[in-house]
Enzyme design. Structure first.
Site, PDB file in Angstrom:
ATOM      1  N   LEU A  89      25.832 -18.800 -37.457  1.00 46.47           N
ATOM      2  CA  LEU A  89      24.833 -19.393 -37.947  1.00 46.47           C
ATOM      3  C   LEU A  89      23.590 -18.457 -38.781  1.00 46.47           C
ATOM      4  CD1 LEU A  89      23.075 -22.479 -35.460  1.00 46.47           C
ATOM      5  CD2 LEU A  89      24.944 -22.633 -37.630  1.00 46.47           C
ATOM      6  N   CYS A 107      27.282 -26.481 -33.116  1.00 41.27           N
ATOM      7  CA  CYS A 107      27.990 -25.516 -33.871  1.00 41.27           C
ATOM      8  C   CYS A 107      28.061 -24.373 -32.674  1.00 41.27           C
ATOM      9  CB  CYS A 107      26.806 -24.484 -34.330  1.00 41.27           C
ATOM     10  SG  CYS A 107      27.718 -22.662 -34.791  1.00 41.27           S
TER      11      CYS A 107
HETATM   12  C1  LIG Z   1      32.766 -19.534 -41.578  1.00 41.30           C
HETATM   13  C2  LIG Z   1      32.598 -20.592 -40.735  1.00 41.30           C
HETATM   14  C3  LIG Z   1      31.192 -20.903 -41.081  1.00 41.30           C
HETATM   15  C4  LIG Z   1      30.977 -22.428 -40.622  1.00 41.30           C
HETATM   16  N1  LIG Z   1      29.613 -22.973 -40.313  1.00 41.30           N
HETATM   17  C5  LIG Z   1      29.203 -23.814 -40.072  1.00 41.30           C
HETATM   18  C6  LIG Z   1      28.065 -24.499 -40.596  1.00 41.30           C
HETATM   19  O1  LIG Z   1      27.120 -23.822 -40.900  1.00 41.30           O
HETATM   20  N2  LIG Z   1      27.159 -25.387 -39.858  1.00 41.30           N
HETATM   21  C7  LIG Z   1      28.654 -26.500 -39.461  1.00 41.30           C
HETATM   22  O2  LIG Z   1      28.157 -27.181 -39.474  1.00 41.30           O
HETATM   23  N3  LIG Z   1      29.489 -26.370 -39.566  1.00 41.30           N
HETATM   24  C8  LIG Z   1      30.200 -25.251 -39.781  1.00 41.30           C
HETATM   25  N4  LIG Z   1      31.329 -24.722 -39.823  1.00 41.30           N
HETATM   26  C9  LIG Z   1      32.499 -25.707 -39.931  1.00 41.30           C
HETATM   27  C10 LIG Z   1      33.339 -26.138 -41.300  1.00 41.30           C
HETATM   28  O3  LIG Z   1      32.141 -27.443 -41.947  1.00 41.30           O
HETATM   29  C11 LIG Z   1      33.600 -27.165 -41.254  1.00 41.30           C
HETATM   30  O4  LIG Z   1      33.570 -28.331 -39.983  1.00 41.30           O
HETATM   31  C12 LIG Z   1      35.156 -26.677 -40.330  1.00 41.30           C
HETATM   32  O5  LIG Z   1      35.413 -25.777 -40.610  1.00 41.30           O
HETATM   33  C13 LIG Z   1      36.852 -27.767 -40.113  1.00 41.30           C
HETATM   34  O6  LIG Z   1      36.822 -27.552 -41.073  1.00 41.30           O
HETATM   35  P1  LIG Z   1      38.520 -26.946 -42.660  1.00 41.30           P
HETATM   36  O7  LIG Z   1      39.480 -26.520 -41.175  1.00 41.30           O
HETATM   37  O8  LIG Z   1      38.191 -28.038 -43.604  1.00 41.30           O
HETATM   38  O9  LIG Z   1      37.665 -25.523 -42.646  1.00 41.30           O
HETATM   39  C14 LIG Z   1      32.115 -23.012 -40.534  1.00 41.30           C
HETATM   40  C15 LIG Z   1      33.351 -23.176 -40.307  1.00 41.30           C
HETATM   41  C16 LIG Z   1      33.559 -22.108 -41.047  1.00 41.30           C
HETATM   42  C17 LIG Z   1      35.360 -21.525 -41.382  1.00 41.30           C
END
Ligand SMILES: Cc1cc2nc3c(=O)[nH]c(=O)nc-3n(C[C@H](O)[C@H](O)[C@H](O)COP(=O)(O)O)c2cc1C
Ligand SMILES: Cc1cc2nc3c(=O)[nH]c(=O)nc-3n(C[C@H](O)[C@H](O)[C@H](O)COP(=O)(O)OP(=O)(O)OC[C@H]3O[C@@H](n4cnc5c(N)ncnc54)[C@H](O)[C@@H]3O)c2cc1C
Lengths: 251, 303
Positions: free
Chosen positions: B73, B130
């Site tokens: 975060l 998170c």
């Molecule tokens: C590098 C990274 C940082 C992320 N940071 C956050 C965040 O700050 N807050 C949050 O709610 N989700 C965060 N996520 C989760 C994503 O928003 C998402 O829910 C999750 O990666 C699943 O989607 P995807 O498979 O398309 O990446 C993060 C994911 C990644 C890969």
């Protein structure tokens, strides 16, 4: 500005043990790249791109040279890509070295292993502008040595190998006493090497290029951050760097 | 003409595609690649009460069909985000969703309340899930009564619609969804990453410094689709779906399972133009499978 470009592989050959030289054609990247910037290369089946430094540019032929070591699944796959194939690349990435000849007569380049490639384009750019270039290059052993002649064309070059099978034995820091007067130094290589160099050359102005595992490679994901002595307290290696003033970063 | 518009609490989306939180920063970097006005909405990177530096590096590692991350975060804090980042995004014709994080209920309230004072933020995504922060974070996301409590407090602290982002690291996702719905959530956002680990054989050490991290990317897509499907059967608030989306076909799959809109995360790293390309491809994909609009496809899985 970084763009998503398609680069055609013009040639690819092994120039030292596990080390490949690849020439890629693309007009936008060859026209805009500066020394120290990198290409963020997508390889099929991989979710994260691989950052590889720009080792040389031929603006006339629109060619960008990269030199990389086969160290894992991505670089091994890249080594298998044949001439004629197209690579999906983000580039030129990051902020490179500032080439500034004002008040300078000699620059020192210190490269270790896969940190040698970005030193070449930087040295060539300085040499073309009439600056003396001294290079100290470190490799694991004789069979890993590459671009010795190319660096020699730029100026005096010292080779160091960890096992002493070629040139001096030891680390690049062991060869620094051989280097005469210089204005600034520039370095890229493994972290312990950069730590040793920045310690040893504390009195000098130096710029170092850093490596870290990257996510996006464009500054959005905060994977490759580095603590700094600046007010913000950190910098992003992919977009603020990979080149930093040796005095501003905390290694 | 295929209609891509979606109406959700607080969000009047021109299409259902938005970059996921943490995977698009505050938009600046990706604005080099395409016009952000094309996006249905943008979910900003997490905001906490004060600046956070995050975890030690390495913070990411590639996995089969995805990646692990433990960014922790990192962000400049809610006030700086409002001062420096929201005005930039407000230049674009798209909706802005703020991702609200914290380690205590008070911090969540503070962040939500601070965003409330800006007119340019259209909704909140309440990040109770998170996996990469030691304090708080995940407990809120794995305990239904804690999740309900923080939802209630944030609803009171802000007038903005609240989408609660659920963690998949639970055995009863429906129970979590119902708990936050009863506590007043306007919508759900799901799924966040699944806790994972990867060990580097030459060093015998975990590949990321935090030891464990959140798994994202195509590897988690079937889990996301299953969870959205199950939750949709039991709640009436809309769902923003995410987890491994890389194509317009994936988007349709999420819509069929019950999502009303979707977020694309990890795929932005592989292809910075992915959201734009999915938006371009979506009408033909909907048409190919017999739909005339996005709304038409929501929850239409045939059982
Ligand atoms: C590098 C990274 C940082 C992320 N940071 C956050 C965040 O700050 N807050 C949050 O709610 N989700 C965060 N996520 C989760 C994503 O928003 C998402 O829910 C999750 O990666 C699943 O989607 P995807 O498979 O398309 O990446 C993060 C994911 C990644 C890969
Ligand atoms: C700015 C920059 C410039 C670079 N320039 C060069 C170059 O010119 N020549 C060269 O041979 N190598 C260079 N590297 C290192 C190169 O990126 C890694 O060797 C490569 O990513 C390894 O990928 P892999 O799939 O073969 O290895 P794996 O170990 O299988 O990779 C797994 C993951 O870790 C990442 N990773 C592994 N090692 C490194 C590393 N040292 N730095 C960053 N990420 C890493 C990979 O990108 C991948 O995401 C550079 C790195 C950076 C950050």
């Amino acid at each position: 500005m970084i763009k998503k470009e398609s680069m055609q592989v013009i040639s690819s050959k092994e120039i030292a043990k596990d080390t490949v030289e690849m020439k890629l054609e693309n007009s936008y990247i060859s026209e805009t790249a500066v020394p120290g910037q990198f290409l963020h290369i997508l390889l099929e089946g991989h979710s994260l791109r691989r950052p590889i430094s720009i080792a040389d540019v031929d603006k006339e032929k629109k060619l960008v040279t990269i030199l990389f070591k086969k160290l894992g699944s991505g670089t091994e796959q890249l080594a298998e890509v044949n001439s004629g194939a197209l690579l999906d690349v983000l580039g030129p990435g990051g902020n490179g070295f500032t080439v500034d000849t004002k008040g300078k007569s000699t620059v020192l380049l210190i490269g270790g292993g896969i940190g040698v490639p970005p030193m070449y384009y930087l040295g060539k750019t300085y040499a073309n502008q009439g600056i003396n270039v001294i290079s100290v290059l470190g490799f694991q052993s004789k069979e890993h040595v590459f671009y010795e002649e190319e660096f020699q064309e730029l100026g005096e070059t010292f080779i160091v190998t960890n096992d002493g099978s070629y040139g001096d034995k030891g680390f690049v820091t062991n060869a620094l006493h051989k280097v005469g007067k210089f204005d600034n130094y520039y370095s890229c290589g493994p972290l312990p090497m950069l730590k040793a160099i920045t310690n040893k050359l504390q009195e000098k102005t130096g710029f170092i290029s850093l490596e870290e595992r990257m996510g996006c490679g464009v500054g959005a994901c905060f994977a490759c951050v580095l603590p700094t002595k600046t007010e913000k307290g950190y910098k992003k290696i992919c977009s603020d760097g990979p080149v930093f003033d040796a005095r501003e970063v905390v290694l | 003409m295929i209609d891509l518009k979606v109406q959700l609490p607080g969000l009047n989306l021109k299409n259902p595609i938005m970059p996921a939180s943490g995977c698009f920063g505050f938009g600046r970097e990706y604005s080099q690649f395409y016009d952000l006005s094309k996006l249905g909405a943008i979910i900003m990177k997490a905001a906490t009460g004060r600046e956070r530096f995050g975890n030690p590096t390495p913070r990411v590692a590639e996995t089969s069909s995805g990646m692990l991350n433990a960014i922790g975060l990192q962000n400049p804090g809610v006030e700086k985000i409002i001062e420096n980042e929201v005005p930039f995004l407000a230049n674009y014709d798209t909706s802005i969703i703020a991702n609200v994080a914290g380690s205590t209920i008070e911090e969540y309230e503070l962040v939500a309340g601070t965003f409330n004072a800006t007119k340019d933020v259209h909704a909140l995504e309440l990040n109770i899930s998170c996996p990469n922060v030691k304090e708080g974070g995940i407990q809120f996301g794995t305990n239904p009564s804690m999740a309900a409590k923080v939802t209630e407090k944030v609803k009171k602290a802000s007038n903005l619609p609240v989408y609660v982002k659920l963690s998949p690291n639970v055995s009863d996702i429906v129970g979590m969804a119902k708990a936050v719905e009863s506590a007043g959530a306007d919508g759900l956002s799901m799924i966040n990453t699944l806790t994972g680990m990867q060990i580097h054989l030459p060093t015998k050490q975990p590949l990321i410094a935090n030891k464990t991290g959140g798994l994202s990317g195509p590897a988690i897509k079937p889990i996301a689709v299953r969870m959205i499907y199950e939750v949709k059967q039991h709640v009436s608030i809309p769902i923003i779906g995410m987890g491994g989306i890389t194509s317009a076909e994936d988007v349709l799959e999420f819509l069929l399972a019950g999502a009303s809109a979707v977020a694309v995360g990890t795929a932005n790293f592989t292809n910075p133009l992915i959201c734009s390309e999915i938006i371009d491809a979506l009408p033909a994909t909907l048409e190919k499978y017999g739909f005339t609009s996005v709304e038409d496809a929501i929850g239409k899985v045939v059982i």
